[in-house]
Design an enzyme around this catalytic site. Structure first.
Site, PDB file in Angstrom:
ATOM      1  N   CYS A   3       0.945  -1.237   0.009  1.00  0.00           N
ATOM      2  CA  CYS A   3       0.016  -0.295   0.110  1.00  0.00           C
ATOM      3  C   CYS A   3       0.628   1.121  -0.086  1.00  0.00           C
ATOM      4  CB  CYS A   3      -1.031  -0.062   1.147  1.00  0.00           C
ATOM      5  SG  CYS A   3      -0.062   0.010   2.798  1.00  0.00           S
ATOM      6  N   CYS A   4       0.267   2.368  -0.375  1.00  0.00           N
ATOM      7  CA  CYS A   4       0.974   3.503  -0.450  1.00  0.00           C
ATOM      8  C   CYS A   4       2.036   3.600  -1.533  1.00  0.00           C
ATOM      9  CB  CYS A   4       1.439   4.183   1.124  1.00  0.00           C
ATOM     10  SG  CYS A   4       1.718   5.763   1.172  1.00  0.00           S
ATOM     11  N   ILE A   5       3.171   3.711  -1.123  1.00  0.00           N
ATOM     12  CA  ILE A   5       4.225   3.962  -2.029  1.00  0.00           C
ATOM     13  C   ILE A   5       4.934   2.546  -2.353  1.00  0.00           C
ATOM     14  CG2 ILE A   5       6.074   4.455  -0.316  1.00  0.00           C
ATOM     15  CD1 ILE A   5       5.924   5.917  -3.839  1.00  0.00           C
TER      16      ILE A   5
ATOM     17  N   PRO B 290       3.744  -0.211  -3.722  1.00  0.00           N
ATOM     18  CA  PRO B 290       3.890  -0.895  -4.945  1.00  0.00           C
ATOM     19  C   PRO B 290       5.038  -0.547  -5.791  1.00  0.00           C
ATOM     20  CG  PRO B 290       1.547   0.159  -4.145  1.00  0.00           C
ATOM     21  CD  PRO B 290       2.524   0.656  -3.041  1.00  0.00           C
TER      22      PRO B 290
ATOM     23  N   THR C 228      -3.105  -0.816  -2.712  1.00  0.00           N
ATOM     24  CA  THR C 228      -4.201   0.156  -2.654  1.00  0.00           C
ATOM     25  C   THR C 228      -3.344   1.545  -2.229  1.00  0.00           C
ATOM     26  OG1 THR C 228      -5.915   0.726  -1.141  1.00  0.00           O
ATOM     27  CG2 THR C 228      -4.381  -0.373  -0.084  1.00  0.00           C
TER      28      THR C 228
END
Length: 225
Positions: A135-137, A139, A198
């Protein structure tokens, strides 16, 4: 018996470690889903230390594993101890520590390098066809390690000023991956690679919406596990 899930942290605090709300949200949703969780972090020095009150760099040195232990209430292991065959899935919360400590995205962007133990962990779960949640950065880790995969960091345009880091989607595409636009309360499932993502705090949204989005990611990871 619940699914066995490894959670990988990058320190403690949004500006130089793991984003605390994201890590906590993942743990709450994993608990609700009946998962058995163990927490890991690399035993390395942080790239930098940020005074979170002032938002400015500090001269001190801190260790990623030691700082992550704050979030884990002391129950944590060195990432080198993580064995993919002992788990059903792995999840990486976000925070600048991912882009600074787990890889060098914060400095090098799409030309970054990924920490060797983070890379080997991702490769081990992927090779075993076990789900990976990010999630957030975080990925960008998948985008760098698995060219051609599908991920989301939210939107590819700064819609209503809510996605100030939308250019990350373009960098992901330049790595040969497919960015899927999603809202903060949604996640995307790359079924072929078993990667679930996400956007979390990549979107300026109320905390409960970020919490819910992480919940969808966790639920999809557990379904695939």
């Amino acid at each position: 018996m619940g699914k066995r899930v490894a959670l990988v942290l990058a320190g403690c605090g949004v500006f130089d470690g793991s984003e605390i709300h994201e890590a906590s949200a993942a743990l709450v949703h994993l608990s609700r889903g009946g998962a058995e969780v163990k927490i890991f972090a690399p035993n390395i020095e942080q790239r930098d230390v940020v005074n979170h009150l002032k938002g400015s760099p500090s001269e001190e040195k801190r260790n990623v594993l030691v700082e992550s232990a704050r979030l884990a209430r002391g129950d944590i292991q060195d990432l080198t101890e993580l064995k993919a065959d002992e788990f059903d899935a792995v999840i990486f919360p976000g925070g600048f520590g991912v882009a600074k400590n787990l890889c060098s995205w914060a400095v090098d962007g799409k030309n970054c390098t990924v920490n060797e133990h983070v890379n080997s962990t991702l490769q081990a779960f992927h090779s075993a066809k076990k789900p990976i949640g990010l999630c957030c950065i975080s990925p960008v880790l998948a985008a760098k390690v698995f060219p051609g995969c599908e991920v989301t960091v939210g939107q590819d345009k700064n819609v209503d000023g809510r996605f100030p880091d939308a250019e990350t989607a373009s960098a992901i595409a330049e790595l040969g991956c497919k960015h899927i636009c999603k809202n903060v309360n949604e996640s995307h499932v790359d079924k072929a690679n078993k990667i679930v993502t996400t956007c979390a705090f990549m979107c300026k949204a109320p905390l409960h919406e970020i919490f819910d989005g992480i919940g969808t990611m966790v639920q999809e990871v557990l379904k695939l596990a």
